[in-house]
Motif scaffolding. Structure first.
Motif, PDB file in Angstrom:
ATOM      1  N   SER A  17      53.944  46.143  38.939  1.00 19.53           N
ATOM      2  CA  SER A  17      55.184  46.262  38.181  1.00 19.53           C
ATOM      3  C   SER A  17      54.903  46.388  36.686  1.00 19.53           C
ATOM      4  O   SER A  17      54.021  45.717  36.135  1.00 19.53           O
ATOM      5  N   ASP A  18      55.662  47.259  36.019  1.00 24.65           N
ATOM      6  CA  ASP A  18      55.603  47.332  34.560  1.00 24.65           C
ATOM      7  C   ASP A  18      56.107  46.047  33.918  1.00 24.65           C
ATOM      8  O   ASP A  18      55.778  45.747  32.773  1.00 24.65           O
ATOM      9  N   VAL A  22      57.278  39.991  36.867  1.00 27.53           N
ATOM     10  CA  VAL A  22      57.335  40.211  38.315  1.00 27.53           C
ATOM     11  C   VAL A  22      55.919  40.214  38.884  1.00 27.53           C
ATOM     12  O   VAL A  22      55.642  39.625  39.929  1.00 27.53           O
ATOM     13  N   GLY A  23      55.008  40.876  38.169  1.00 28.78           N
ATOM     14  CA  GLY A  23      53.621  40.888  38.605  1.00 28.78           C
ATOM     15  C   GLY A  23      53.000  39.504  38.616  1.00 28.78           C
ATOM     16  O   GLY A  23      52.199  39.173  39.507  1.00 28.78           O
ATOM     17  N   ALA A  24      53.359  38.674  37.640  1.00 28.61           N
ATOM     18  CA  ALA A  24      52.806  37.314  37.572  1.00 28.61           C
ATOM     19  C   ALA A  24      53.153  36.520  38.822  1.00 28.61           C
ATOM     20  O   ALA A  24      52.349  35.709  39.302  1.00 28.61           O
ATOM     21  N   LEU A  25      54.347  36.736  39.359  1.00 28.15           N
ATOM     22  CA  LEU A  25      54.742  36.045  40.587  1.00 28.15           C
ATOM     23  C   LEU A  25      53.812  36.414  41.735  1.00 28.15           C
ATOM     24  O   LEU A  25      53.386  35.558  42.517  1.00 28.15           O
ATOM     25  N   THR A  26      53.486  37.711  41.846  1.00 31.50           N
ATOM     26  CA  THR A  26      52.641  38.174  42.942  1.00 31.50           C
ATOM     27  C   THR A  26      51.216  37.677  42.794  1.00 31.50           C
ATOM     28  O   THR A  26      50.608  37.173  43.746  1.00 31.50           O
ATOM     29  N   THR A  47      49.518  41.268  53.290  1.00 35.34           N
ATOM     30  CA  THR A  47      50.102  42.602  53.155  1.00 35.34           C
ATOM     31  C   THR A  47      51.278  42.511  52.197  1.00 35.34           C
ATOM     32  O   THR A  47      52.156  41.655  52.358  1.00 35.34           O
ATOM     33  N   VAL A  48      51.289  43.371  51.197  1.00 31.95           N
ATOM     34  CA  VAL A  48      52.363  43.378  50.200  1.00 31.95           C
ATOM     35  C   VAL A  48      53.218  44.623  50.418  1.00 31.95           C
ATOM     36  O   VAL A  48      52.706  45.751  50.353  1.00 31.95           O
ATOM     37  N   LEU A  49      54.505  44.422  50.714  1.00 30.17           N
ATOM     38  CA  LEU A  49      55.452  45.533  50.698  1.00 30.17           C
ATOM     39  C   LEU A  49      55.755  45.776  49.223  1.00 30.17           C
ATOM     40  O   LEU A  49      56.555  45.075  48.611  1.00 30.17           O
ATOM     41  N   ASP A  50      55.078  46.751  48.660  1.00 25.95           N
ATOM     42  CA  ASP A  50      54.865  46.813  47.214  1.00 25.95           C
ATOM     43  C   ASP A  50      55.992  47.540  46.482  1.00 25.95           C
ATOM     44  O   ASP A  50      56.271  48.708  46.755  1.00 25.95           O
ATOM     45  N   LEU A  51      56.639  46.827  45.546  1.00 29.97           N
ATOM     46  CA  LEU A  51      57.568  47.451  44.616  1.00 29.97           C
ATOM     47  C   LEU A  51      56.733  48.216  43.595  1.00 29.97           C
ATOM     48  O   LEU A  51      56.099  47.621  42.734  1.00 29.97           O
ATOM     49  N   MET A  52      56.711  49.526  43.699  1.00 31.05           N
ATOM     50  CA  MET A  52      55.653  50.294  43.042  1.00 31.05           C
ATOM     51  C   MET A  52      56.105  50.962  41.749  1.00 31.05           C
ATOM     52  O   MET A  52      57.059  51.723  41.733  1.00 31.05           O
ATOM     53  N   ASP A  53      55.399  50.636  40.658  1.00 33.51           N
ATOM     54  CA  ASP A  53      55.472  51.408  39.429  1.00 33.51           C
ATOM     55  C   ASP A  53      54.212  52.258  39.330  1.00 33.51           C
ATOM     56  O   ASP A  53      53.410  52.309  40.272  1.00 33.51           O
ATOM     57  N   ARG A  54      54.014  52.928  38.201  1.00 36.75           N
ATOM     58  CA  ARG A  54      52.982  53.952  38.132  1.00 36.75           C
ATOM     59  C   ARG A  54      51.639  53.467  37.598  1.00 36.75           C
ATOM     60  O   ARG A  54      50.788  54.268  37.262  1.00 36.75           O
ATOM     61  N   ARG A  55      51.437  52.173  37.506  1.00 36.01           N
ATOM     62  CA  ARG A  55      50.170  51.674  36.998  1.00 36.01           C
ATOM     63  C   ARG A  55      49.245  51.320  38.165  1.00 36.01           C
ATOM     64  O   ARG A  55      49.650  51.282  39.331  1.00 36.01           O
ATOM     65  N   GLU A  56      47.989  51.044  37.837  1.00 40.08           N
ATOM     66  CA  GLU A  56      47.031  50.620  38.852  1.00 40.08           C
ATOM     67  C   GLU A  56      47.368  49.193  39.312  1.00 40.08           C
ATOM     68  O   GLU A  56      47.793  48.361  38.512  1.00 40.08           O
ATOM     69  N   PRO A  57      47.174  48.905  40.591  1.00 42.58           N
ATOM     70  CA  PRO A  57      47.458  47.538  41.069  1.00 42.58           C
ATOM     71  C   PRO A  57      46.591  46.506  40.349  1.00 42.58           C
ATOM     72  O   PRO A  57      45.418  46.748  40.074  1.00 42.58           O
ATOM     73  N   TYR A  58      47.194  45.349  40.056  1.00 46.67           N
ATOM     74  CA  TYR A  58      46.407  44.271  39.482  1.00 46.67           C
ATOM     75  C   TYR A  58      46.179  43.156  40.489  1.00 46.67           C
ATOM     76  O   TYR A  58      45.736  42.057  40.136  1.00 46.67           O
ATOM     77  N   VAL A  59      46.475  43.432  41.750  1.00 48.03           N
ATOM     78  CA  VAL A  59      46.097  42.551  42.848  1.00 48.03           C
ATOM     79  C   VAL A  59      45.266  43.384  43.810  1.00 48.03           C
ATOM     80  O   VAL A  59      45.762  44.343  44.393  1.00 48.03           O
ATOM     81  N   THR A  60      44.009  43.042  43.969  1.00 49.29           N
ATOM     82  CA  THR A  60      43.107  43.812  44.817  1.00 49.29           C
ATOM     83  C   THR A  60      42.204  42.867  45.589  1.00 49.29           C
ATOM     84  O   THR A  60      42.172  41.656  45.333  1.00 49.29           O
TER      85      THR A  60
END
Length: 393
Positions: A17-18, A22-26, A47-60
């Motif tokens: 997420s931009d 929201v990303g901090a929660l994940t 498995t994350v049903l991912d709310l997707m923005d255009r950046r690279e994932p920060y959870v890997t």
């Protein structure tokens, strides 16, 4: 033979997420799950049903699988429904504060659909700590009541949300706190001397007047004027302050650029020479690591304030909704200022006084954080029980 991995699905989460809140929660949810699984000596598949923005994932990682949250996932039999059936339990964090009808029916109806599919799959649903309500319409109240009372676990992150859930008939509500208190970061090295580093998180959304530009959040404060007054105050302070302009929602492209904090900070940095423009953060943990190196902080993005709060930085949250006072007030931390009810002079005065009292504010922060971690442990215990019940074969 080793037991099979515990299978957990996260919904209404985002790994990219931009909005770094929201990303901090994940990131924090994943850190909690990994720690609990390690304690149980079990492998985990998330498995994350991912709310997707255009950046690279920060959870890997090898234990992470990302599935796009789109129409196909919602409508195809081999989409989310099949995923829920294969999971030992599903965790829904509601993007932090979206389980309410004040954001419109579209978002809420999609959340209801996800909850309904989870129940149809007969998979335990965990409502992670989040804001619950308000619900202003009879139809949304009825649906919220149904899904709250069918969930295996309901956790709130503040007193107001606990009351909202109980008013809808849910009796056993875990009043926890925000999972982002657990957000990993790199603590700063000890620093001696140099300027006093004051961080101001600037909300691009509030600076623009909200989504429509017509004061959507009903601010009594002249927010653009207040931000400029705060910069001037600290730049002129005899303590020799170094003002850092910090973004927490960073939108590079797309239709949401009006919410971007970074553009707002860049414009203010050009307007006020001598300010320090914080980096274009790639992840929530990177932002928290930077904020942790400051001496004092204020901001209108709640999770930017949580990053300061949970790393021991004296902070003044600048509220535009009830979620601020709900979260921080539930921990006995009463330094929040209210941009919907207070004028600029009052807020500036409170922020200025908190800065002068920052040693005392730091002690208040540390005491409130300890309470928050204690309350969050009740949620973690509920997750552990579900993980212990997961089949081993």
């Amino acid at each position: 033979m080793a037991p099979r991995p515990i299978r957990v699905c996260l919904i209404m989460h985002s790994t990219r997420s931009d909005n770094l809140g929201v990303g901090a929660l994940t990131v924090s949810e994943v850190a909690i799950l990994r720690r609990l699984a390690a304690d149980l000596r079990r492998e985990i598949e998330i498995t994350v049903l991912d709310l997707m923005d255009r950046r690279e994932p920060y959870v890997t990682g090898p234990d992470i699988r990302l599935v796009p949250y789109n129409r196909q996932a919602m409508t195809r039999p081999d989409g989310y429904f099949a995923l829920a059936r294969k999971s030992d339990f599903v965790i829904d964090i509601g993007a932090g504060d979206s389980f309410a009808d004040i954001y419109g029916s579209g978002r809420l109806n999609r959340m209801f659909l996800l909850k309904g599919l989870t129940h149809l799959a007969r998979t335990p649903l965990v409502m992670a700590p989040q804001t619950i309500g308000p619900f202003t319409k009879r139809s949304s109240k009825l649906a919220a009541r149904l899904f709250l009372n069918r969930a295996a676990v309901v956790a709130s992150r503040d007193r107001q949300s606990t009351k909202a859930a109980k008013d809808l008939g849910r009796r056993d509500v875990i009043e926890a706190s925000d999972v982002a208190l657990r957000l990993p970061y790199d603590p700063p090295a000890p620093r001696e001397g140099g300027p006093v580093k004051v961080g101001i998180n600037v909300s691009g959304l509030l600076l623009a007047g909200g989504y429509s530009g017509r004061n959507d959040f009903g601010l009594r404060t002249d927010y653009p004027g207040l931000i400029r007054d705060l910069i001037r105050h600290f730049q002129a302070h005899p303590a020799g302050c170094e003002v850092h302009l910090v973004s927490h929602v960073i939108v590079h492209t797309g239709r949401m650029t009006g919410e971007d904090d970074l553009r707002a900070c860049q414009a203010l940095a050009a307007e006020f020479p001598g300010t320090v423009l914080a980096p274009d953060f790639a992840s929530p943990s990177e932002a928290k690591t930077y904020i942790a190196g400051l001496d004092f902080f204020m901001g209108a993005r709640m999770h930017a304030c949580i990053a300061a709060f949970s790393s021991g930085v004296p902070v003044v949250p600048m509220a535009y909704s009830r979620k601020f006072a709900g979260l921080f007030g539930s921990l006995g931390y009463d330094r929040t200022v209210d941009c919907t009810g207070e004028e600029n002079a009052a807020i500036l005065g409170k922020v200025a006084q908190a800065f002068e009292d920052r040693a005392a504010v730091k002690r208040e922060t540390e005491a409130a954080l300890a309470l928050g971690i204690q309350k969050l442990a009740a949620y973690e215990t509920a997750l552990r029980r579900l993980m212990e019940a997961a089949p081993r074969a």
